[in-house]
Design a protein around this motif. Structure first.
Motif, PDB file in Angstrom:
ATOM      1  N   HIS A   1       0.818  -1.209   0.000  1.00  0.00           N
ATOM      2  CA  HIS A   1       0.000   0.000   0.000  1.00  0.00           C
ATOM      3  C   HIS A   1       0.856   1.265   0.000  1.00  0.00           C
ATOM      4  O   HIS A   1       1.944   1.292   0.566  1.00  0.00           O
ATOM      5  CB  HIS A   1      -0.941   0.022   1.213  1.00  0.00           C
ATOM      6  N   GLU A   2       0.324   2.283  -0.610  1.00  0.00           N
ATOM      7  CA  GLU A   2       0.994   3.588  -0.655  1.00  0.00           C
ATOM      8  C   GLU A   2       0.978   4.239   0.727  1.00  0.00           C
ATOM      9  O   GLU A   2       0.096   3.984   1.537  1.00  0.00           O
ATOM     10  CB  GLU A   2       0.269   4.515  -1.645  1.00  0.00           C
ATOM     11  N   HIS A   3       1.951   5.106   0.962  1.00  0.00           N
ATOM     12  CA  HIS A   3       2.013   5.840   2.227  1.00  0.00           C
ATOM     13  C   HIS A   3       1.094   7.053   2.194  1.00  0.00           C
ATOM     14  O   HIS A   3       0.865   7.645   1.152  1.00  0.00           O
ATOM     15  CB  HIS A   3       3.452   6.308   2.507  1.00  0.00           C
ATOM     16  N   ASP A   4       0.639   7.417   3.377  1.00  0.00           N
ATOM     17  CA  ASP A   4      -0.184   8.600   3.553  1.00  0.00           C
ATOM     18  C   ASP A   4       0.666   9.847   3.290  1.00  0.00           C
ATOM     19  O   ASP A   4       1.873   9.833   3.522  1.00  0.00           O
ATOM     20  CB  ASP A   4      -0.711   8.611   4.994  1.00  0.00           C
ATOM     21  N   ALA A   5       0.047  10.916   2.847  1.00  0.00           N
ATOM     22  CA  ALA A   5       0.768  12.163   2.571  1.00  0.00           C
ATOM     23  C   ALA A   5       1.214  12.857   3.861  1.00  0.00           C
ATOM     24  O   ALA A   5       2.196  13.589   3.869  1.00  0.00           O
ATOM     25  CB  ALA A   5      -0.097  13.108   1.752  1.00  0.00           C
ATOM     26  N   ASP A   6       0.509  12.636   4.939  1.00  0.00           N
ATOM     27  CA  ASP A   6       0.821  13.252   6.229  1.00  0.00           C
ATOM     28  C   ASP A   6       2.106  12.622   6.784  1.00  0.00           C
ATOM     29  O   ASP A   6       2.198  11.420   6.979  1.00  0.00           O
ATOM     30  CB  ASP A   6      -0.351  13.005   7.179  1.00  0.00           C
ATOM     31  N   SER A   7       3.105  13.458   7.053  1.00  0.00           N
ATOM     32  CA  SER A   7       4.405  12.934   7.491  1.00  0.00           C
ATOM     33  C   SER A   7       4.319  12.232   8.854  1.00  0.00           C
ATOM     34  O   SER A   7       5.028  11.261   9.089  1.00  0.00           O
ATOM     35  CB  SER A   7       5.453  14.038   7.519  1.00  0.00           C
ATOM     36  N   ALA A   8       3.475  12.738   9.750  1.00  0.00           N
ATOM     37  CA  ALA A   8       3.317  12.088  11.054  1.00  0.00           C
ATOM     38  C   ALA A   8       2.711  10.700  10.862  1.00  0.00           C
ATOM     39  O   ALA A   8       3.100   9.741  11.536  1.00  0.00           O
ATOM     40  CB  ALA A   8       2.445  12.930  11.972  1.00  0.00           C
ATOM     41  N   GLU A   9       1.779  10.590   9.953  1.00  0.00           N
ATOM     42  CA  GLU A   9       1.150   9.307   9.659  1.00  0.00           C
ATOM     43  C   GLU A   9       2.145   8.352   9.003  1.00  0.00           C
ATOM     44  O   GLU A   9       2.133   7.148   9.243  1.00  0.00           O
ATOM     45  CB  GLU A   9      -0.072   9.517   8.752  1.00  0.00           C
ATOM     46  N   GLN A  10       3.049   8.899   8.207  1.00  0.00           N
ATOM     47  CA  GLN A  10       4.050   8.072   7.534  1.00  0.00           C
ATOM     48  C   GLN A  10       4.976   7.384   8.542  1.00  0.00           C
ATOM     49  O   GLN A  10       5.391   6.245   8.333  1.00  0.00           O
ATOM     50  CB  GLN A  10       4.877   8.908   6.564  1.00  0.00           C
ATOM     51  N   VAL A  11       5.293   8.074   9.612  1.00  0.00           N
ATOM     52  CA  VAL A  11       6.158   7.481  10.646  1.00  0.00           C
ATOM     53  C   VAL A  11       5.487   6.229  11.216  1.00  0.00           C
ATOM     54  O   VAL A  11       6.117   5.172  11.339  1.00  0.00           O
ATOM     55  CB  VAL A  11       6.459   8.505  11.769  1.00  0.00           C
ATOM     56  N   THR A  12       4.222   6.352  11.542  1.00  0.00           N
ATOM     57  CA  THR A  12       3.472   5.210  12.065  1.00  0.00           C
ATOM     58  C   THR A  12       3.397   4.095  11.035  1.00  0.00           C
ATOM     59  O   THR A  12       3.570   2.913  11.355  1.00  0.00           O
ATOM     60  CB  THR A  12       2.055   5.645  12.481  1.00  0.00           C
ATOM     61  N   GLU A  13       3.147   4.460   9.780  1.00  0.00           N
ATOM     62  CA  GLU A  13       3.054   3.458   8.719  1.00  0.00           C
ATOM     63  C   GLU A  13       4.377   2.713   8.544  1.00  0.00           C
ATOM     64  O   GLU A  13       4.397   1.500   8.363  1.00  0.00           O
ATOM     65  CB  GLU A  13       2.640   4.118   7.407  1.00  0.00           C
ATOM     66  N   ARG A  14       5.466   3.430   8.627  1.00  0.00           N
ATOM     67  CA  ARG A  14       6.785   2.784   8.470  1.00  0.00           C
ATOM     68  C   ARG A  14       7.080   1.846   9.644  1.00  0.00           C
ATOM     69  O   ARG A  14       7.672   0.781   9.468  1.00  0.00           O
ATOM     70  CB  ARG A  14       7.876   3.816   8.298  1.00  0.00           C
ATOM     71  N   GLU A  15       6.682   2.236  10.852  1.00  0.00           N
ATOM     72  CA  GLU A  15       6.849   1.357  12.004  1.00  0.00           C
ATOM     73  C   GLU A  15       6.012   0.099  11.815  1.00  0.00           C
ATOM     74  O   GLU A  15       6.467  -1.010  12.108  1.00  0.00           O
ATOM     75  CB  GLU A  15       6.456   2.076  13.289  1.00  0.00           C
ATOM     76  N   ASN A  16       4.791   0.274  11.323  1.00  0.00           N
ATOM     77  CA  ASN A  16       3.929  -0.877  11.055  1.00  0.00           C
ATOM     78  C   ASN A  16       4.541  -1.778   9.988  1.00  0.00           C
ATOM     79  O   ASN A  16       4.446  -3.005  10.072  1.00  0.00           O
ATOM     80  CB  ASN A  16       2.536  -0.425  10.613  1.00  0.00           C
ATOM     81  N   GLU A  17       5.172  -1.180   8.988  1.00  0.00           N
ATOM     82  CA  GLU A  17       5.820  -1.964   7.937  1.00  0.00           C
ATOM     83  C   GLU A  17       6.945  -2.820   8.506  1.00  0.00           C
ATOM     84  O   GLU A  17       7.130  -3.966   8.085  1.00  0.00           O
ATOM     85  CB  GLU A  17       6.367  -1.059   6.838  1.00  0.00           C
ATOM     86  N   ASP A  18       7.696  -2.275   9.458  1.00  0.00           N
ATOM     87  CA  ASP A  18       8.764  -3.058  10.094  1.00  0.00           C
ATOM     88  C   ASP A  18       8.185  -4.293  10.784  1.00  0.00           C
ATOM     89  O   ASP A  18       8.728  -5.390  10.668  1.00  0.00           O
ATOM     90  CB  ASP A  18       9.545  -2.212  11.095  1.00  0.00           C
ATOM     91  N   VAL A  19       7.083  -4.100  11.490  1.00  0.00           N
ATOM     92  CA  VAL A  19       6.424  -5.216  12.169  1.00  0.00           C
ATOM     93  C   VAL A  19       5.934  -6.224  11.131  1.00  0.00           C
ATOM     94  O   VAL A  19       6.120  -7.439  11.285  1.00  0.00           O
ATOM     95  CB  VAL A  19       5.252  -4.712  13.042  1.00  0.00           C
ATOM     96  N   LEU A  20       5.331  -5.730  10.062  1.00  0.00           N
ATOM     97  CA  LEU A  20       4.831  -6.624   9.017  1.00  0.00           C
ATOM     98  C   LEU A  20       5.954  -7.387   8.331  1.00  0.00           C
ATOM     99  O   LEU A  20       5.816  -8.584   8.046  1.00  0.00           O
ATOM    100  CB  LEU A  20       4.017  -5.832   7.986  1.00  0.00           C
ATOM    101  N   ARG A  21       7.064  -6.731   8.070  1.00  0.00           N
ATOM    102  CA  ARG A  21       8.202  -7.416   7.448  1.00  0.00           C
ATOM    103  C   ARG A  21       8.723  -8.546   8.348  1.00  0.00           C
ATOM    104  O   ARG A  21       9.049  -9.634   7.882  1.00  0.00           O
ATOM    105  CB  ARG A  21       9.331  -6.435   7.136  1.00  0.00           C
ATOM    106  N   ASN A  22       8.803  -8.263   9.650  1.00  0.00           N
ATOM    107  CA  ASN A  22       9.244  -9.289  10.604  1.00  0.00           C
ATOM    108  C   ASN A  22       8.256 -10.457  10.648  1.00  0.00           C
ATOM    109  O   ASN A  22       8.668 -11.620  10.663  1.00  0.00           O
ATOM    110  CB  ASN A  22       9.433  -8.697  11.999  1.00  0.00           C
TER     111      ASN A  22
END
Length: 103
Positions: free
Chosen positions: A29-50
């Motif tokens: 999925h694409e990242h949200d335009a909001d930079s604060a939201e992107q931080v959360t999304e990237r953290e979630n991606e790390d969990v998903l990758r693991n």
């Protein structure tokens, strides 16, 4: 002799393959335009990758156990050659070592 284990492992194989597909979809999925939201999304991606990597490794173990059933090696310790206890195989159906060798 291990028909029930084979059936259980085949079901587990399907569950794990489906989980990998689902996580892969979530990661695409694409990242949200909001930079604060992107931080959360990237953290979630790390969990998903693991989660995806752990699931991929478990799927590999399940498929290996299915091959051992087919070859007649299932339930035999890969180190000492003794039988793996039914209780251990119930707890960890893709175990390759008896409890003594696993310690």
């Amino acid at each position: 002799m291990y028909e029930e284990k084979h059936k259980h492992l085949k079901e587990l194989e399907k569950v794990l393959a489906t989980r990998i597909e689902s996580v892969s979809t979530d990661l695409s999925h694409e990242h949200d335009a909001d930079s604060a939201e992107q931080v959360t999304e990237r953290e979630n991606e790390d969990v998903l990758r693991n989660l995806k990597e752990e699931t991929r490794l478990e799927l590999k173990q399940v498929r290996s156990a299915l091959k051992r059933i087919e070859s007649g090696e299932y339930g035999t310790c890969a180190t000492c050659g003794e039988a793996i206890s039914p209780a251990r195989l119930d707890a960890l159906p893709y175990a390759t070592l008896c409890i003594r060798c696993a310690r």
